[in-house]
Enzyme design. Structure first.
Site, short mmCIF file in Angstrom:
data_model
loop_
_atom_site.label_atom_id
_atom_site.label_comp_id
_atom_site.label_asym_id
_atom_site.label_seq_id
_atom_site.Cartn_x
_atom_site.Cartn_y
_atom_site.Cartn_z
N LYS A 196 -19.07 -27.16 -34.07
CA LYS A 196 -19.59 -28.53 -34.08
C LYS A 196 -19.63 -29.01 -35.51
O LYS A 196 -20.15 -28.33 -36.39
CB LYS A 196 -21.01 -28.55 -33.48
CG LYS A 196 -21.62 -29.93 -33.43
CD LYS A 196 -21.20 -30.68 -32.18
CE LYS A 196 -21.42 -32.17 -32.27
NZ LYS A 196 -20.31 -32.90 -32.94
N SER A 202 -26.27 -35.29 -32.32
CA SER A 202 -24.99 -35.04 -31.66
C SER A 202 -25.17 -34.01 -30.55
O SER A 202 -24.60 -34.14 -29.46
CB SER A 202 -23.96 -34.52 -32.66
OG SER A 202 -23.39 -35.57 -33.40
N THR A 235 -28.86 -39.59 -38.87
CA THR A 235 -28.84 -38.82 -40.12
C THR A 235 -29.82 -39.44 -41.13
O THR A 235 -30.63 -38.73 -41.75
CB THR A 235 -27.42 -38.75 -40.70
OG1 THR A 235 -26.53 -38.35 -39.67
CG2 THR A 235 -27.36 -37.76 -41.85
N ASP A 288 -17.92 -38.48 -39.99
CA ASP A 288 -18.34 -38.13 -41.36
C ASP A 288 -17.79 -39.27 -42.22
O ASP A 288 -17.55 -40.38 -41.69
CB ASP A 288 -17.79 -36.75 -41.76
CG ASP A 288 -18.44 -36.20 -43.03
OD1 ASP A 288 -19.55 -35.65 -42.93
OD2 ASP A 288 -17.88 -36.34 -44.14
N LYS A 328 -26.68 -25.30 -41.18
CA LYS A 328 -27.34 -26.55 -40.78
C LYS A 328 -27.53 -26.56 -39.26
O LYS A 328 -28.63 -26.84 -38.76
CB LYS A 328 -26.46 -27.73 -41.20
CG LYS A 328 -27.02 -29.09 -40.87
CD LYS A 328 -25.97 -30.19 -40.94
CE LYS A 328 -25.28 -30.24 -42.30
NZ LYS A 328 -24.54 -31.53 -42.49
N LYS A 365 -15.62 -28.09 -39.15
CA LYS A 365 -15.42 -29.38 -39.84
C LYS A 365 -13.93 -29.67 -39.87
O LYS A 365 -13.12 -28.75 -39.84
CB LYS A 365 -15.94 -29.29 -41.28
CG LYS A 365 -16.19 -30.64 -41.92
CD LYS A 365 -17.56 -31.15 -41.57
CE LYS A 365 -17.82 -32.54 -42.06
NZ LYS A 365 -19.23 -32.91 -41.92
N ASN A 380 -22.96 -45.06 -43.43
CA ASN A 380 -23.84 -44.80 -42.28
C ASN A 380 -25.15 -44.14 -42.69
O ASN A 380 -26.24 -44.60 -42.30
CB ASN A 380 -23.09 -43.93 -41.27
CG ASN A 380 -23.99 -43.46 -40.15
OD1 ASN A 380 -24.52 -42.36 -40.22
ND2 ASN A 380 -24.19 -44.30 -39.15
N GLN A 408 -22.09 -26.26 -42.49
CA GLN A 408 -22.42 -26.67 -41.12
C GLN A 408 -22.95 -25.50 -40.28
O GLN A 408 -23.79 -25.70 -39.40
CB GLN A 408 -21.17 -27.27 -40.47
CG GLN A 408 -21.44 -28.22 -39.32
CD GLN A 408 -21.83 -29.62 -39.75
OE1 GLN A 408 -21.24 -30.18 -40.68
NE2 GLN A 408 -22.82 -30.21 -39.11
#
Ligand code: NDP
Ligand code: 2IT
Length: 450
Positions: free
Chosen positions: A93, A381, A212, A169, A117, A129, A244, A114
């Site tokens: 993911k 997500s 985020t 992203d 995280k 990613k 964003n 990631q």
């Protein structure tokens, strides 16, 4: 650069030997390995099971040609990437980045971060990613569409709702996710949750757009409360970027009582002593896809300064870097400290250089590391994936409430891990350790393939 543990030193030396040119990836790996010193010292099993050398090596790297036709009918070629880094705790993911600076090192650093995280969110998602060196700036909607369709034509062979679930992203927002999703569906004849950040009419989650930036502020608010008995209320805030993450960080920081006085893009920054009018920024960036300098033509009393890095010279109590990696260096850190900054919380991935982080920590400034403080996007997500699986749609408040609780939990997981391993107050170490422990445990449980 020397490690106390000969095991960590050996793994890191091997990484440098094989990936010497991958600066961003080595930077991210070094920081995590450094944090793991006390964990490795107390757990010999990690070396016996080869966990560290396994975790720094992606399970799979996919690189591919993306050819597409521009509006003049001319053939254009870009390079596409998907790094499927670790699937110990769930399907890969992580987002897709479209930016000319994208290369294998950048995608590997992002995929590596990631892993930890996603583990910190407490949800069942592995790390991955992807992206491309395609530059969306100046492209028409039709060109973006043709690029996304070509990109997905190859990527679709490697992803799936239970395999790998990409998202947005830098350079990938609602428009791009829509084109990517449409192409996946055409190719597979499947309506599944294969991407997140989808539009609300076709399976997207409420609050994913905001997640985020909101999550960053929820984490920061908890850190301020628990570590300094403070809050956003009455604080001056500087936020780099105007995409964003930056926009919704601004919205939540303002709702929590802060005043955001500066924002930027890659050309320069705006300073508005009255507090930035976010509606104007949203119109320029989200609707018109324009440049941040246009703000000063629309709001009196605001200033524009060329050069985005100088944004850190603006006096503030709280700094939220929300643009890109290594955007806040030692000089930026010195300027913030000289102006009395109280807290720095990362919205972007790895925005602070190692020198900047060391400076903040040595001066007792609260510092929230990206893989903890920006985890709200990917956490939401995962909530979108849950809704897609059960074919239900949750309300904004329900998703936002869960996001809030997740961010508070992540802060405490980092804080507790730091205390447990003798580095109280060091949230960088705490985030790396807390994220790592769950993944390492799952890897050990699942054995070595032979
Ligand atoms: P956007 O594309 O929406 O916005 C990116 C912003 O950063 C723009 O203002 C852009 O300016 C600026 N920027 C990009 N590259 C540079 C650069 N090299 N130097 C200076 N400014 C730059 O992206 P997001 O807001 O989604 O992402 C921002 C950061 O947050 C990234 O690090 C991303 O990895 C991270 N992140 C994003 C999440 C998400 O859910 N979207 C989740 C977690 C982290 P310009 O328009 O001039 O290029
Ligand atoms: O860096 C990140 O966490 C993201 N870009 C979001 C990834 C996601 O899958 O939502």
């Amino acid at each position: 650069m020397a490690f106390k543990s000969s095991y960590l030193q050996r793994v890191y030396d091997g990484l440098v030997e094989r990936n010497g040119e991958q600066k961003e990836f080595l930077q991210a790996a070094y920081e995590v390995l450094e944090s793991l010193e006390p964990v490795v010292a107390q757990n010999p099993k990690l070396e016996e099971e080869g966990i560290i050398e396994r975790i720094v090596e992606p399970e799979r790297i996919i690189m591919f040609r993306v050819s597409w036709l521009d509006d003049n009918g001319k053939v254009q070629v870009n390079r596409g990437y998907r790094v499927q880094f670790n699937s110990a705790i769930g399907p890969y993911k992580g987002g897709l980045r479209l930016h000319p600076s994208v290369n294998l090192s950048v995608i590997k650093f992002l995929g590596f971060e990631q892993i930890f995280k996603n583990s910190l969110t407490g949800l069942p998602i592995g790390g991955g990613k992807g992206g491309s060196d395609f530059d969306p700036k100046g492209k028409s909607d039709r060109e973006i569409m043709r690029f996304c369709q070509s990109f997905m034509t190859e990527l679709s062979k490697h992803i799936g709702a239970d395999t790998d679930v990409p998202a947005g992203d830098i350079g990938v927002g609602g428009r791009e996710i829509g084109y990517l999703y449409g192409q996946y569906k055409r190719l597979r004849n499947e309506f599944t949750g294969v991407l997140t950040g989808k539009g609300l009419t076709y399976g997207g989650s409420l609050a994913r757009t905001e997640a985020t930036g909101y999550g960053l502020c929820y984490y920061t608010e908890e850190m301020l409360k628990c570590m300094k008995n403070e809050s956003f209320k009455g604080k001056t805030v500087v936020i780099s970027g105007s995409g964003n993450v930056a926009i919704y960080a601004n919205q939540k920081a303002t709702q929590l009582g802060g005043k955001v006085v500066a924002m930027s893009d890659s050309n320069g920054y705006i300073y508005d002593p009255n507090g930035i009018n976010l509606d104007v920024v949203k119109q320029i960036k989200e609707v018109e896809r324009g440049r941040i300098k246009e703000y000063v033509d629309r709001v009196s009393g605001a200033e524009y300064h060329e050069g985005c890095r100088n944004i850190w010279t603006v006096k503030c109590d709280i700094a939220l870097p929300c643009a890109t990696q290594n955007e806040l260096d030692e000089d930026g850190a010195k300027a913030l400290i000289a102006n009395g900054v109280m807290a720095v919380a990362e919205g972007a991935n790895m925005p602070s250089t190692p020198e900047a982080v060391t400076l903040f920590q040595s001066k007792g400034i609260l510092f929230a590391p990206a893989k903890a403080s920006n985890a709200g996007g990917v956490a939401t997500s995962a909530l979108e994936m849950s809704q897609n699986s059960e074919r239900l749609h949750w309300s904004f408040d329900e998703v936002d409430g869960k996001l809030h609780d997740i961010m508070v939990n992540i802060f405490h997981a980092c804080d507790d891990a730091a205390k447990k391993y003798g580095c109280e107050g060091n949230l960088v170490a705490g985030a790396n350790i807390a994220g790592f422990e769950k993944v390492a445990d799952a890897m050990i449980a699942q054995g070595v393939a032979y």
